[in-house]
Scaffold this motif. Structure first.
Motif, PDB file in Angstrom:
ATOM      1  N   SER A 185      50.140  31.246  47.705  1.00 28.83           N
ATOM      2  CA  SER A 185      51.020  32.392  47.843  1.00 28.83           C
ATOM      3  C   SER A 185      50.465  33.498  46.960  1.00 28.83           C
ATOM      4  N   PRO A 186      50.740  34.757  47.267  1.00 35.26           N
ATOM      5  CA  PRO A 186      50.198  35.880  46.483  1.00 35.26           C
ATOM      6  C   PRO A 186      51.013  36.124  45.211  1.00 35.26           C
ATOM      7  N   THR A 187      51.070  35.129  44.362  1.00 36.54           N
ATOM      8  CA  THR A 187      51.914  35.187  43.165  1.00 36.54           C
ATOM      9  C   THR A 187      51.160  34.678  41.943  1.00 36.54           C
ATOM     10  N   LEU A 188      51.685  35.014  40.777  1.00 37.00           N
ATOM     11  CA  LEU A 188      51.114  34.517  39.530  1.00 37.00           C
ATOM     12  C   LEU A 188      51.195  32.995  39.468  1.00 37.00           C
ATOM     13  N   LYS A 189      52.318  32.420  39.890  1.00 38.69           N
ATOM     14  CA  LYS A 189      52.473  30.965  39.851  1.00 38.69           C
ATOM     15  C   LYS A 189      51.386  30.281  40.657  1.00 38.69           C
ATOM     16  N   SER A 190      51.131  30.770  41.847  1.00 42.72           N
ATOM     17  CA  SER A 190      50.098  30.183  42.703  1.00 42.72           C
ATOM     18  C   SER A 190      48.721  30.339  42.072  1.00 42.72           C
ATOM     19  N   ALA A 191      48.424  31.521  41.545  1.00 44.39           N
ATOM     20  CA  ALA A 191      47.127  31.752  40.906  1.00 44.39           C
ATOM     21  C   ALA A 191      46.925  30.809  39.730  1.00 44.39           C
ATOM     22  N   SER A 192      47.988  30.564  38.952  1.00 49.98           N
ATOM     23  CA  SER A 192      47.905  29.665  37.804  1.00 49.98           C
ATOM     24  C   SER A 192      47.651  28.234  38.242  1.00 49.98           C
ATOM     25  N   GLU A 193      48.297  27.808  39.323  1.00 48.82           N
ATOM     26  CA  GLU A 193      48.084  26.455  39.844  1.00 48.82           C
ATOM     27  C   GLU A 193      46.644  26.277  40.308  1.00 48.82           C
ATOM     28  N   TYR A 194      46.126  27.258  40.998  1.00 43.68           N
ATOM     29  CA  TYR A 194      44.729  27.192  41.453  1.00 43.68           C
ATOM     30  C   TYR A 194      43.785  27.157  40.256  1.00 43.68           C
ATOM     31  N   SER A 195      44.081  27.967  39.252  1.00 46.91           N
ATOM     32  CA  SER A 195      43.223  28.010  38.069  1.00 46.91           C
ATOM     33  C   SER A 195      43.191  26.656  37.362  1.00 46.91           C
ATOM     34  N   GLU A 196      44.351  26.024  37.218  1.00 44.46           N
ATOM     35  CA  GLU A 196      44.422  24.720  36.558  1.00 44.46           C
ATOM     36  C   GLU A 196      43.648  23.654  37.325  1.00 44.46           C
ATOM     37  N   ALA A 197      43.533  23.838  38.640  1.00 46.24           N
ATOM     38  CA  ALA A 197      42.793  22.884  39.470  1.00 46.24           C
ATOM     39  C   ALA A 197      41.317  23.242  39.587  1.00 46.24           C
ATOM     40  N   LEU A 214      40.182  26.048  40.890  1.00 43.65           N
ATOM     41  CA  LEU A 214      40.016  26.701  42.180  1.00 43.65           C
ATOM     42  C   LEU A 214      40.428  28.176  42.138  1.00 43.65           C
ATOM     43  N   LEU A 215      40.294  28.798  40.971  1.00 49.14           N
ATOM     44  CA  LEU A 215      40.726  30.188  40.837  1.00 49.14           C
ATOM     45  C   LEU A 215      39.987  31.113  41.801  1.00 49.14           C
ATOM     46  N   GLU A 216      38.695  30.887  41.964  1.00 46.88           N
ATOM     47  CA  GLU A 216      37.911  31.735  42.865  1.00 46.88           C
ATOM     48  C   GLU A 216      38.449  31.668  44.298  1.00 46.88           C
ATOM     49  N   GLU A 217      38.903  30.486  44.708  1.00 43.61           N
ATOM     50  CA  GLU A 217      39.432  30.332  46.066  1.00 43.61           C
ATOM     51  C   GLU A 217      40.760  31.076  46.223  1.00 43.61           C
ATOM     52  N   TRP A 218      41.562  31.109  45.168  1.00 46.79           N
ATOM     53  CA  TRP A 218      42.791  31.903  45.223  1.00 46.79           C
ATOM     54  C   TRP A 218      42.456  33.384  45.372  1.00 46.79           C
ATOM     55  N   ILE A 219      41.468  33.850  44.613  1.00 43.00           N
ATOM     56  CA  ILE A 219      41.072  35.258  44.670  1.00 43.00           C
ATOM     57  C   ILE A 219      40.634  35.646  46.079  1.00 43.00           C
ATOM     58  N   HIS A 220      39.790  34.833  46.691  1.00 47.38           N
ATOM     59  CA  HIS A 220      39.298  35.162  48.029  1.00 47.38           C
ATOM     60  C   HIS A 220      40.431  35.156  49.062  1.00 47.38           C
ATOM     61  N   THR A 221      41.315  34.198  48.942  1.00 51.79           N
ATOM     62  CA  THR A 221      42.451  34.150  49.875  1.00 51.79           C
ATOM     63  C   THR A 221      43.330  35.379  49.701  1.00 51.79           C
ATOM     64  N   TYR A 222      43.556  35.761  48.460  1.00 49.48           N
ATOM     65  CA  TYR A 222      44.374  36.945  48.174  1.00 49.48           C
ATOM     66  C   TYR A 222      43.718  38.209  48.730  1.00 49.48           C
ATOM     67  N   LEU A 223      42.428  38.366  48.494  1.00 47.18           N
ATOM     68  CA  LEU A 223      41.729  39.557  48.967  1.00 47.18           C
ATOM     69  C   LEU A 223      41.673  39.618  50.492  1.00 47.18           C
ATOM     70  N   LEU A 224      41.479  38.479  51.121  1.00 44.51           N
ATOM     71  CA  LEU A 224      41.323  38.451  52.571  1.00 44.51           C
ATOM     72  C   LEU A 224      42.624  38.710  53.317  1.00 44.51           C
ATOM     73  N   ILE A 284      43.336  38.615  35.923  1.00 41.98           N
ATOM     74  CA  ILE A 284      42.168  37.762  36.166  1.00 41.98           C
ATOM     75  C   ILE A 284      40.943  38.628  35.924  1.00 41.98           C
ATOM     76  N   ILE A 285      40.091  38.190  35.015  1.00 35.39           N
ATOM     77  CA  ILE A 285      38.875  38.926  34.686  1.00 35.39           C
ATOM     78  C   ILE A 285      37.695  38.298  35.430  1.00 35.39           C
ATOM     79  N   TRP A 286      36.913  39.123  36.109  1.00 27.10           N
ATOM     80  CA  TRP A 286      35.683  38.593  36.710  1.00 27.10           C
ATOM     81  C   TRP A 286      34.483  39.319  36.112  1.00 27.10           C
ATOM     82  N   ILE A 287      33.440  38.537  35.826  1.00 28.55           N
ATOM     83  CA  ILE A 287      32.268  39.028  35.108  1.00 28.55           C
ATOM     84  C   ILE A 287      31.020  38.504  35.805  1.00 28.55           C
ATOM     85  N   THR A 288      30.013  39.363  35.930  1.00 29.64           N
ATOM     86  CA  THR A 288      28.785  38.952  36.615  1.00 29.64           C
ATOM     87  C   THR A 288      27.750  38.367  35.662  1.00 29.64           C
TER      88      THR A 288
END
Length: 240
Positions: A95-107, A109-119, A220-224
């Motif tokens: 879901s496009p929420t902080l709770k969902s992003a946190s769950e993905y991060s703990e697993a 899978l944060l990058e996958e949450w980001i892509h789903t959110y952006l798409l 969420i911070i992204w760095i190259t």
């Protein structure tokens, strides 16, 4: 490594069982801490988990099997196995929420949450595809002071991305309503490079938070580059 006679160290009943499979052979018995599931040492197994999670998310958002097959360079049968697998019930919901992003991060899978959110919620496939071009460091969601950031889009003449004033105000108003209603809003997506922050997504949300006098907010911070990643941790590690 010192070799021992199995007859000297193993119980008789266990030795008889081993003889059925490996009589006369040299065997290496790994220590308990050395036992790893297939693919764990190389990271390949987790890479497949990450890929499959994104495939499932895209499928659930209406992307056809044929499209997924072309995008991920997999056969349609492989895609079907992934999206129809019974194991999917153990995968994360999105879901496009902080709770969902946190769950993905703990697993992991944060990058996958980001892509789903952006798409599917920012409708920004170009941004999503750009992030996938090379390895990125992703940190978050973490609470950081909003005073560290500035908008990169809006109606002002000096903005990197110009937005029509009416369009921008409409989007800000939508976020203000969500904030007032205490809805679970998504974290801000921010790039850090050479000691500078750039808000890459939801500038109107940032503006709504500022107008609501919110001091800190999840980001969420992204760095190259690795040197930028190290610099971020050295300067802002207290927030991680």
């Amino acid at each position: 490594m010192k070799y021992e006679n199995a007859g000297d160290v193993l119980p008789a009943h266990l030795l008889e069982e081993i003889k059925k499979y490996a009589a006369g052979k040299l065997l290496y018995v790994p220590l308990e801490k050395e036992r790893k599931a297939w693919g764990e040492l190389s990271g390949y197994r987790h890479m497949l988990v990450k890929r499959n999670q994104l495939i499932v998310n895209m499928f659930l958002h209406g992307v056809e099997v044929e499209q997924l097959s072309a995008k991920f360079h997999l056969s349609e049968e492989t895609i079907k196995k992934i999206v129809y697998s019974r194991k999917n019930k153990f995968q994360l919901t999105y879901s496009p929420t902080l709770k969902s992003a946190s769950e993905y991060s703990e697993a992991g899978l944060l990058e996958e949450w980001i892509h789903t959110y952006l798409l599917f919620h920012r409708r920004n496939e170009i941004f999503s595809d750009g992030l996938r071009l090379c390895y990125r460091y992703y940190i978050g969601p973490i609470m950081m002071p909003l005073s560290l950031f500035q908008r990169s889009s809006g109606p002002e003449y000096d903005m990197k991305w110009k937005v029509h004033p009416e369009v921008f105000e409409h989007r800000v108003s939508e976020w203000l309503n969500k904030i007032v209603q205490t809805e679970d809003t998504p974290p801000l997506l921010i790039n850090y490079e050479h000691n500078k922050f750039e808000i890459n997504s939801d500038n109107p949300l940032y503006e709504a938070l500022v107008r609501s006098r919110v001091a800190e907010y999840p980001v969420i911070i992204w760095i190259t580059a690795k040197e930028c990643h190290d610099a971020f941790l050295n300067t802002y590690g207290m927030y991680v």
